[in-house]
Write a protein that holds these residues in place. Structure first.
Motif, mmCIF file in Angstrom:
data_model
loop_
_atom_site.group_PDB
_atom_site.id
_atom_site.type_symbol
_atom_site.label_atom_id
_atom_site.label_comp_id
_atom_site.label_asym_id
_atom_site.label_seq_id
_atom_site.Cartn_x
_atom_site.Cartn_y
_atom_site.Cartn_z
ATOM 1 N N PHE A 174 65.142 74.385 69.782
ATOM 2 C CA PHE A 174 67.103 74.941 69.839
ATOM 3 C C PHE A 174 67.182 76.560 69.495
ATOM 4 C CE2 PHE A 174 66.629 70.716 67.806
ATOM 5 C CZ PHE A 174 67.540 70.278 68.983
ATOM 6 N N LEU A 175 68.074 77.245 70.438
ATOM 7 C CA LEU A 175 68.628 78.353 70.335
ATOM 8 C C LEU A 175 69.392 77.939 69.919
ATOM 9 C CD1 LEU A 175 67.838 79.417 74.041
ATOM 10 C CD2 LEU A 175 66.431 80.037 71.875
ATOM 11 N N LEU A 176 69.927 78.260 68.102
ATOM 12 C CA LEU A 176 71.030 79.297 67.606
ATOM 13 C C LEU A 176 71.803 80.355 67.519
ATOM 14 C CD1 LEU A 176 69.693 76.942 65.187
ATOM 15 C CD2 LEU A 176 70.870 75.888 66.617
ATOM 16 N N THR A 199 68.635 82.735 67.461
ATOM 17 C CA THR A 199 67.374 82.414 66.331
ATOM 18 C C THR A 199 66.597 81.096 67.076
ATOM 19 O OG1 THR A 199 68.825 82.383 64.202
ATOM 20 C CG2 THR A 199 66.898 80.988 64.483
ATOM 21 N N CYS A 200 65.771 81.266 67.670
ATOM 22 C CA CYS A 200 64.701 80.202 67.504
ATOM 23 C C CYS A 200 64.354 79.597 67.056
ATOM 24 C CB CYS A 200 64.054 80.668 68.771
ATOM 25 S SG CYS A 200 63.038 79.491 69.492
ATOM 26 N N MET A 201 64.612 77.527 66.773
ATOM 27 C CA MET A 201 64.267 77.225 66.081
ATOM 28 C C MET A 201 63.240 75.458 66.261
ATOM 29 S SD MET A 201 65.860 74.669 62.924
ATOM 30 C CE MET A 201 65.986 75.912 61.590
ATOM 31 N N ALA A 202 62.086 75.944 65.368
ATOM 32 C CA ALA A 202 61.581 74.409 66.742
ATOM 33 C C ALA A 202 61.216 73.376 64.730
ATOM 34 C CB ALA A 202 60.086 75.053 66.679
ATOM 35 N N THR A 203 61.434 72.170 65.407
ATOM 36 C CA THR A 203 61.704 71.633 63.776
ATOM 37 C C THR A 203 60.866 69.907 63.657
ATOM 38 O OG1 THR A 203 62.489 70.561 62.160
ATOM 39 C CG2 THR A 203 64.251 70.308 64.596
ATOM 40 N N GLY A 204 60.124 69.203 63.360
ATOM 41 C CA GLY A 204 59.888 68.211 63.540
ATOM 42 C C GLY A 204 58.448 68.465 64.207
ATOM 43 N N SER A 208 72.257 77.948 77.235
ATOM 44 C CA SER A 208 71.322 76.715 76.136
ATOM 45 C C SER A 208 71.827 76.757 74.873
ATOM 46 C CB SER A 208 69.405 77.125 76.808
ATOM 47 O OG SER A 208 69.958 76.631 78.101
ATOM 48 N N ILE A 209 72.503 77.977 73.768
ATOM 49 C CA ILE A 209 72.707 77.777 72.485
ATOM 50 C C ILE A 209 73.962 77.499 72.313
ATOM 51 C CG2 ILE A 209 73.860 80.770 71.353
ATOM 52 C CD1 ILE A 209 72.615 81.618 73.545
ATOM 53 N N LEU A 210 73.244 77.182 71.238
ATOM 54 C CA LEU A 210 74.253 76.241 69.438
ATOM 55 C C LEU A 210 74.650 77.387 69.194
ATOM 56 C CD1 LEU A 210 72.253 73.092 69.149
ATOM 57 C CD2 LEU A 210 74.215 73.703 71.097
ATOM 58 N N SER A 211 76.449 77.371 69.449
ATOM 59 C CA SER A 211 77.216 78.518 68.719
ATOM 60 C C SER A 211 78.290 78.206 68.338
ATOM 61 C CB SER A 211 77.749 79.764 69.852
ATOM 62 O OG SER A 211 77.715 80.834 69.267
ATOM 63 N N ASN A 212 78.602 79.566 67.411
ATOM 64 C CA ASN A 212 79.708 78.565 66.633
ATOM 65 C C ASN A 212 81.078 79.333 67.739
ATOM 66 O OD1 ASN A 212 79.375 77.515 63.948
ATOM 67 N ND2 ASN A 212 78.745 79.898 62.659
ATOM 68 N N ASP A 256 73.053 69.206 64.781
ATOM 69 C CA ASP A 256 72.945 67.847 64.415
ATOM 70 C C ASP A 256 72.444 66.518 65.156
ATOM 71 O OD1 ASP A 256 72.415 68.498 62.256
ATOM 72 O OD2 ASP A 256 74.828 68.549 61.337
ATOM 73 N N ALA A 257 73.941 66.947 66.440
ATOM 74 C CA ALA A 257 74.218 66.108 67.788
ATOM 75 C C ALA A 257 72.746 65.694 67.929
ATOM 76 C CB ALA A 257 75.668 66.199 68.233
ATOM 77 N N ALA A 258 72.469 67.215 68.902
ATOM 78 C CA ALA A 258 71.216 67.084 69.443
ATOM 79 C C ALA A 258 69.893 66.290 69.043
ATOM 80 C CB ALA A 258 71.090 68.945 69.715
#
Length: 320
Positions: free
Chosen positions: A206-208, A217-222, A295-299, A316-318
């Motif tokens: 995800f890009l945040l 922020t690029c986050m890789a999880t899982g 593609s960015i999840l943002s406030n 969370d939804a994604a």
């Protein structure tokens, strides 16, 4: 390296299957720590917790189903391990009191920890071991397994160093344990847990961004295993300037997450020039996420939308 800085090493390996396996035990004794057992002993294989013992329960618990396979050929295995840990508990408690006297301490919170284990290369069959003791967050004494002599990190450790260096019985026991016994059991554990320990799981990426002026922020999880790398590229080349790496952290399900920030103003001119790259050991292809505003999840409110969503709710939804 400080014994108590649990550094999670992020290795930049590509298209290479991990062949180094580790068996580690952390034994901790503490005094005057509220709501915490006096002694805790935890075992890990390849960073995965396999066993747990503390002075309250006085029983060694298996933390992985595949660890119980060992009882098929050794039915008394867990009882024997418990007996060893009960004995080690008494030794470690005594050791803590001795150290407090050496440092002229009477009260307060104090912690002694032993870290021991071995590693095995399943390609070359080479084995190595380590045996270290720390006190109150600092190295105290360790065993050099090239010379089979002890190294004192503190003046208070010199008496033990001199005594143990001259004790042939102790040194012979250490040589046997770290070159034969420990690697032998490590090989059994790896064989029993191969499906879990040798698996690979790719992450969600995800890009945040909190606000349009915040770093991306690029986050890789899982993902699994933790032999992974996450970095930013510009025009196909890895960049280091204006980049800040976060910690490699465990998830509750045994997988891992990591993040990397990029300080950049996301404009139409830079879209497509930057990309976040996730690389996992043993996997041939990288996961590449291009930096694009959509593609960015943002406030920040999205253009054409009346509601404002936080990047956390979108994230969370994604994942659902």
């Amino acid at each position: 390296m400080n014994l108590f800085l649990f550094v999670l090493l992020v290795m930049q390996m590509h298209s290479v299957t991990p062949v180094i396996h580790t068996l580690q035990y952390f034994e901790t004794a503490s005094s005057q720590v509220p709501n915490f057992p006096e002694v805790v002993i935890v075992g890990y294989v390849d960073g995965v917790e396999i066993s747990y013992y503390d002075s309250n329960i006085r029983k060694t618990e298996s933390k992985q189903d595949w660890m119980n396979k060992i009882t098929a050929e050794d039915p008394k295995y867990w009882q024997r391990v418990t007996d060893i840990n009960v004995r080690n508990e008494l030794i470690t408690k005594h050791n803590l009191e001795v150290l407090k006297k050496l440092f002229n301490q009477t009260g307060g919170v104090h912690i002694v920890q032993w870290m021991s284990g071995c590693e095995w290369n399943d390609e070359t069959d080479e084995v190595k071991g380590w045996h270290q003791q720390g006190y109150d967050g600092e190295d105290f004494i360790s065993l050099d397994m090239k010379t089979w002599t002890y190294t004192a990190a503190k003046p208070q450790a010199f008496p033990d160093k001199l005594k143990w260096d001259q004790n042939i019985f102790i040194l012979d026991h250490q040589k046997y344990y770290y070159t034969e016994h420990c690697p032998s059991y490590l090989k059994k554990y790896v064989k029993n847990g191969k499906k879990v320990l040798m698996r690979t799981e790719l992450p969600e990426v995800f890009l945040l961004q909190k606000t349009p002026s915040s770093p991306v922020t690029c986050m890789a999880t899982g993902f699994y295993p933790d032999l992974a790398d996450l970095f930013w590229r510009k025009d196909g080349e890895q960049i280091f300037e204006d980049v800040e790496h976060g910690e490699l952290l465990p998830n509750h399900d045994g997988t891992f997450q990591m993040s990397v920030e990029l300080k950049v103003e996301v404009t139409a001119e830079v879209e497509g020039k930057y990309e976040c790259v996730f690389r996992l050991s043993g996997v041939k292809e990288d996961l590449v996420t291009k930096l694009e505003r959509r593609s960015i999840l943002s406030n920040a409110s999205h253009e054409g939308e009346k509601d404002t969503f936080s990047w956390r709710s979108q994230y969370d939804a994604a994942r659902k």
